[in-house]
Design an enzyme around this catalytic site. Structure first.
Site, PDB file in Angstrom:
ATOM      1  N   TYR A  58      64.391  24.522  41.150  1.00  0.00           N
ATOM      2  CA  TYR A  58      63.351  24.680  39.399  1.00  0.00           C
ATOM      3  C   TYR A  58      64.468  23.494  38.819  1.00  0.00           C
ATOM      4  O   TYR A  58      65.536  24.338  39.152  1.00  0.00           O
ATOM      5  CB  TYR A  58      63.448  26.165  39.328  1.00  0.00           C
ATOM      6  N   GLU A  60      63.131  23.212  35.353  1.00  0.00           N
ATOM      7  CA  GLU A  60      62.849  23.683  34.349  1.00  0.00           C
ATOM      8  C   GLU A  60      63.855  22.898  33.247  1.00  0.00           C
ATOM      9  O   GLU A  60      64.690  23.466  33.111  1.00  0.00           O
ATOM     10  CB  GLU A  60      62.503  24.893  33.722  1.00  0.00           C
ATOM     11  N   ASP A 204      47.468   2.759  27.867  1.00  0.00           N
ATOM     12  CA  ASP A 204      47.836   3.671  29.523  1.00  0.00           C
ATOM     13  C   ASP A 204      47.835   2.434  29.781  1.00  0.00           C
ATOM     14  O   ASP A 204      47.366   1.792  30.748  1.00  0.00           O
ATOM     15  CB  ASP A 204      46.733   4.639  29.808  1.00  0.00           C
ATOM     16  N   THR A 230      51.545   5.242  35.458  1.00  0.00           N
ATOM     17  CA  THR A 230      51.739   6.488  36.980  1.00  0.00           C
ATOM     18  C   THR A 230      52.916   4.575  37.715  1.00  0.00           C
ATOM     19  O   THR A 230      52.676   3.662  37.742  1.00  0.00           O
ATOM     20  CB  THR A 230      50.531   5.882  37.820  1.00  0.00           C
ATOM     21  N   LYS A 233      50.746   3.083  41.340  1.00  0.00           N
ATOM     22  CA  LYS A 233      49.951   1.941  41.847  1.00  0.00           C
ATOM     23  C   LYS A 233      50.776   0.544  41.815  1.00  0.00           C
ATOM     24  O   LYS A 233      51.132   0.232  43.751  1.00  0.00           O
ATOM     25  CB  LYS A 233      49.055   1.709  40.608  1.00  0.00           C
ATOM     26  N   ARG A 239      53.038   8.969  44.544  1.00  0.00           N
ATOM     27  CA  ARG A 239      52.363   9.534  43.039  1.00  0.00           C
ATOM     28  C   ARG A 239      53.401  10.173  41.912  1.00  0.00           C
ATOM     29  O   ARG A 239      53.082  11.559  42.488  1.00  0.00           O
ATOM     30  CB  ARG A 239      51.854  10.212  43.793  1.00  0.00           C
TER      31      ARG A 239
HETATM   32  C1  LIG Z   1      45.099   5.836  37.415  1.00  0.00           C
HETATM   33  C2  LIG Z   1      44.781   6.206  36.508  1.00  0.00           C
HETATM   34  C3  LIG Z   1      45.061   7.318  35.536  1.00  0.00           C
HETATM   35  C4  LIG Z   1      45.070   8.705  37.064  1.00  0.00           C
HETATM   36  O1  LIG Z   1      46.349   9.237  37.386  1.00  0.00           O
HETATM   37  P1  LIG Z   1      46.797   9.849  38.252  1.00  0.00           P
HETATM   38  O2  LIG Z   1      47.956  10.221  38.961  1.00  0.00           O
HETATM   39  O3  LIG Z   1      45.613   9.709  39.354  1.00  0.00           O
HETATM   40  O4  LIG Z   1      46.393  10.959  37.363  1.00  0.00           O
HETATM   41  C5  LIG Z   1      44.977   7.367  34.266  1.00  0.00           C
HETATM   42  N1  LIG Z   1      44.184   6.217  33.473  1.00  0.00           N
HETATM   43  C6  LIG Z   1      44.469   4.770  34.253  1.00  0.00           C
HETATM   44  C7  LIG Z   1      43.921   3.980  33.184  1.00  0.00           C
HETATM   45  C8  LIG Z   1      44.229   5.606  35.158  1.00  0.00           C
HETATM   46  O5  LIG Z   1      43.585   3.617  36.429  1.00  0.00           O
END
Ligand SMILES: *Cc1c(COP(=O)(O)O)cnc(C)c1O
Length: 420
Positions: A58, A60, A204, A230, A233, A239
């Site tokens: 942990y 936190e 985002d 993220t 990707k 992840r």
């Molecule tokens: C993939 C994606 C996310 C979410 O990511 P997770 O790791 O699956 O929660 C958020 N915003 C956009 C624009 C995405 O393409």
């Protein structure tokens, strides 16, 4: 001395069932061609960190300010992740604890919004993300969601239209970012609109984080108030998620992540993020990002030449959408057929789609994973040929089976995890 094997509490119980399933999945990842725009293959070093003893503890809180003893090493790890992330994105503050992209977004919402506040985001059908206002997402439940669409002719974001809707919506937060938009996003234009209506701007960059890090997409850092991403990707890490903002928001963001929406951080993942940032800081990663976009453009042009209609007519990034309406098939039929040939991608709604998200009129094609395998322009032409062949012969089981062998052969020519 008591050895592990003499200690019943530490008895190792081989889980043959799970081991077999992992081996099968490794086999699948080696032998299929992945064109899912949001997937990639991490390095062994990233997996060594995720699979390490760091999962045990942990932590936190934040470096130097933990709720548990024994976190000295964790502090060093998280500090390193933060330092590398800031270096990579040229930022002065980041939070590397969000468990995922949606968690990163949710923390920003918690920090900036109250119930029933207005948000403005891209229409889901036009490329937006579930966490930007879907009615079953907490955004849809707790906030008043307004959306902008792409221009019906160009299928690109019409910034004048975004501005018009912003004046009607009077949002407290504007979201720039998408999951299936193939064009450059102009964060500066979004900034102007946000300033005009007095809104926060959140970029985002879940999909394009690796392209920004690699210098082939303009950055949102220093422009948007908050950048969420993220790490799994185009950035090719474990992840997970992260948030970048100006230092003045550090207290608010840190509190929103913990204790706002999360408990203990996944420190094995945080270490893996540090590994991923280090990899992305290497000159080789710039070359990778360049090749991802090059491959995407080549595959896109190839399919266009073969008569497929490309949404917005092309691509600037790692992905594009194919509208299958003129081919007399749905996205569901196309992705299903391609999967039986070993080409893995997803059906996707296209702008102004009239079919539901389980059927859709299109497919989304992305090149980050194939590029990690080492595939280049020549292979993109081959894949364009494979896709066309599969879709034209989708009723012919023998033809699809033959194709599956050619796909497997191509995949094996570009091995992944050869040493495992
Ligand atoms: C993939 C994606 C996310 C979410 O990511 P997770 O790791 O699956 O929660 C958020 N915003 C956009 C624009 C995405 O393409």
């Amino acid at each position: 001395m008591i050895k592990n094997k003499d200690n019943p509490a530490q008895a190792e119980i081989p889980d043959i069932q799970i081991q077999k399933l992992i081996a099968k999945e490794l086999d699948r990842q080696r032998n299929q061609i992945v064109l899912i725009a949001s997937e990639n293959y991490t390095s062994m070093e990233v997996m060594r960190a995720t699979g390490s003893v760091l999962t045990n503890k942990y932590a936190e809180g934040y470096p130097g300010d933990r709720y548990y003893e024994g976190c000295q090493i964790y502090d060093e790890i998280e500090d390193l992740a933060i330092k590398r992330c800031n270096e990579l994105f040229n930022s002065n503050f980041c939070n590397v604890q969000p468990h995922s992209g949606v968690q990163a977004n949710t923390a920003v919402f918690l920090g900036t919004l109250n119930c029933n506040d207005h948000i403005l985001s891209m229409n889901l059908r036009d490329g937006g993300h579930l966490s930007h206002g879907h009615k079953q997402n907490l955004t849809g439940k707790y906030f008043e969601v307004f959306t902008y669409s792409v221009d019906p002719e160009t299928e690109m974001i019409d910034y004048e239209n975004v501005k018009k809707i912003a004046w009607i919506a009077r949002p407290k937060l504007i979201i720039a970012g998408a999951s299936s938009y193939s064009r450059i996003i102009d964060y500066t234009k979004f900034r102007e609109i946000a300033d005009e209506v007095g809104a926060f701007l959140m970029a985002d960059i879940a999909h394009v984080a690796g392209l920004i890090a690699g210098g082939v997409h303009p950055t949102s850092v220093g422009i948007a108030d908050f950048t969420t991403a993220t790490t799994h990707k185009t950035l090719r890490g474990p992840r997970g998620g992260l948030i970048i903002a100006d230092k003045k928001y550090s207290g608010m963001i840190n509190k929103s992540v913990f204790p706002g929406i999360q408990g203990g951080p996944l420190m094995n993942t945080v270490a893996a993020k540090a590994v991923c940032f280090n990899e992305a800081l290497q000159p080789l990663f710039k070359e990778y990002a360049r090749r991802v976009v090059e491959n995407s453009k080549v595959l896109c042009a190839n399919l266009k030449d073969r008569g497929f209609r490309i949404v917005s007519g092309g691509t600037d990034n790692h992905l594009f959408l194919v509208d299958l309406t003129n081919m007399g098939m749905t996205g569901y039929e196309a992705s299903d057929t391609l999967a039986s040939a070993g080409i893995i991608l997803n059906k996707n709604v296209i702008p102004y789609d009239t079919l539901n998200p389980n059927i859709t009129s299109g497919i989304r094609i992305g090149t980050p994973a194939a590029t990690t395998r080492g595939m280049g322009v020549k292979e993109m032409h081959k894949i364009g040929e494979f896709i066309t062949f599969a879709l034209k012969n989708r009723e012919d089981k023998t033809a699809i089976a033959d194709l599956a062998n050619r796909v497997k052969k191509l995949a094996q020519d570009f091995p992944v995890y050869a040493d495992m």
